[in-house]
Write an enzyme that holds these catalytic residues in place. Sequence first.
Site, mmCIF file in Angstrom:
data_model
loop_
_atom_site.group_PDB
_atom_site.id
_atom_site.type_symbol
_atom_site.label_atom_id
_atom_site.label_comp_id
_atom_site.label_asym_id
_atom_site.label_seq_id
_atom_site.Cartn_x
_atom_site.Cartn_y
_atom_site.Cartn_z
ATOM 1 N N HIS A 257 1.193 -1.373 -0.401
ATOM 2 C CA HIS A 257 0.179 -0.152 -0.061
ATOM 3 C C HIS A 257 1.221 1.114 -0.141
ATOM 4 O O HIS A 257 0.402 2.025 -0.369
ATOM 5 C CB HIS A 257 -0.648 -0.055 1.289
ATOM 6 C CG HIS A 257 -2.286 -0.800 0.966
ATOM 7 N ND1 HIS A 257 -2.848 -0.761 0.807
ATOM 8 C CD2 HIS A 257 -1.937 -2.386 1.419
ATOM 9 C CE1 HIS A 257 -3.996 -2.244 0.756
ATOM 10 N NE2 HIS A 257 -3.088 -2.647 1.169
ATOM 11 N N ASP B 266 -5.880 5.038 1.318
ATOM 12 C CA ASP B 266 -5.893 4.678 1.107
ATOM 13 C C ASP B 266 -7.590 3.664 0.992
ATOM 14 O O ASP B 266 -8.341 4.437 2.181
ATOM 15 C CB ASP B 266 -4.027 3.408 1.504
ATOM 16 C CG ASP B 266 -4.415 1.882 1.113
ATOM 17 O OD1 ASP B 266 -3.388 2.083 0.877
ATOM 18 O OD2 ASP B 266 -5.261 1.449 1.410
#
Length: 478
Positions: free
Chosen positions: A16, A120
Amino acid sequence: MKKAELVFIPAPGAGHLVSALQFGKRLLRRDDRISITVLAIKSAAPSSLGSYTEALVASDSRLQLIDVPQAELPPLEFAKSPAKFFILNIENHVANVREALTNYVSSRSNSVPIVGVVLDFFCVSMIDVVNEFSLPSYLFMTSNAGYLSFMFHFPAQDSRTGRPPKDADPDWLIPGIIPPVPTKVLPVSLTDGSYYNYLGVASRFRDFKGIIENTCVELETHAFNSYSKDQTTPPVYPVGPVLDLNDGQARSNLNQEQRDRIMNWLDDQPEESVVFLCFGSMGSFTEEQVREIAQGLEQSGQRFLWSLRLTPPKDSKTLTPIDCSNLEEVMPDGFLERTRGRGLICGWAPQVEVLSHKATGSFVSHCGWNSLLESLWHGVPVVTWPMYAEQQLNAFRMVKELGLGLEMRLDYRRGSGEVVKADEIGRAVASVMENRELRKKVKEMGVVSRKAVEDGGSSSVSLGQFIEDVMKNHFGSD
Ligand code: UDP
């Protein structure tokens, strides 16, 4: 010239953080009006990402990093449901993120406005914090457009069934994915005890002002067509492939000597002759499975480079794979001797460099999205061996929808106890090396994906559109 600042809140963890930072770098390169502040939630697992992020930040004066203090971890018994654990861990950080953002906003002396926050997808719980600052939130998806279609569809499916899927359920018809999707290849989080946490994440997707996707429209045309027919989805910006093509080694614990051992060995191998096996940051195998892989590789007669990491013992509190300290102990008798010169076993591999090497001919992969993008970029066909997260769906789509992968397994799950036998592995490895048609198709998609991010390419245009919309959403349309 109106300057603007974006705040990024990436999720912790290599898959991520790295792609969010690489996307940030791309924005900075593209437009010198933009600056970025990253609120970095630390990973609970030990990693070398700290020095990687510091080096990236040091390389650009318009990029800065603020550490978010670590919050208490969720109870470790939830680690059996990784998405639940991850989502709860992020939720535990809400107060710390609010405080970090408040302190940052009040301490800023420059007049450049903050025009939005890029979250995210695992950080959707932060959207309410961002709203408190009257800022728009944008979602950064580290996975693909088919997965986004699944996330858009999931709440509607739940409103019909109200429960986690079962193997015997009919296939899911997901707008954006062409073939009906068997429940066995849906993300593992739907059936590992994370269902309701995951649903909570999916149900916020339409609340964003825009969604940035690490893919390109040419690769997933059908999914993008389906969004444009749906009036309820926010604008989606395909800006990928966003890859870490140069900085990869810096984020691993690999030293120069370990890297050279691998790359020098590859230098000595014939063109497109080596099968590379690598299973992401969390892929690991039991010793029993390791022996089957070894036998399969031996039977295939192919050259191989194998990034091997072992499953931690059952009583371990973590799922983090461990390096093998004694190969002789885990490999079949005489295997290392018999395959000397023909194969190399390592721990963490410099994957991007390996995939870009001319000796690499195929890739047995866990089908993490970054790995798939990297293999397409370098024109290396994959054999599918999914492990966790949404990798089964990725594997299924690569084989059944996009025709860009060779099927070994589509519904394998890490920790299921299933052992894939040597014969099956050997057959898959041998057949991918012979499949000229697949290799050609993958190479063509590699060319297309590179073009997408060049000036004037579809992803480059989409990045420009994202910047324009962010500016318009803040400054108005003058
Ligand atoms: N990676 C690597 N060496 C390894 C394992 C992984 O460099 O031995 C890198 C790989 O190149 C990719 C990332 O780690 O960029 C893994 O991301 P992906 O989305 O494929 O899988 P995840 O680790 O998130 O499951």
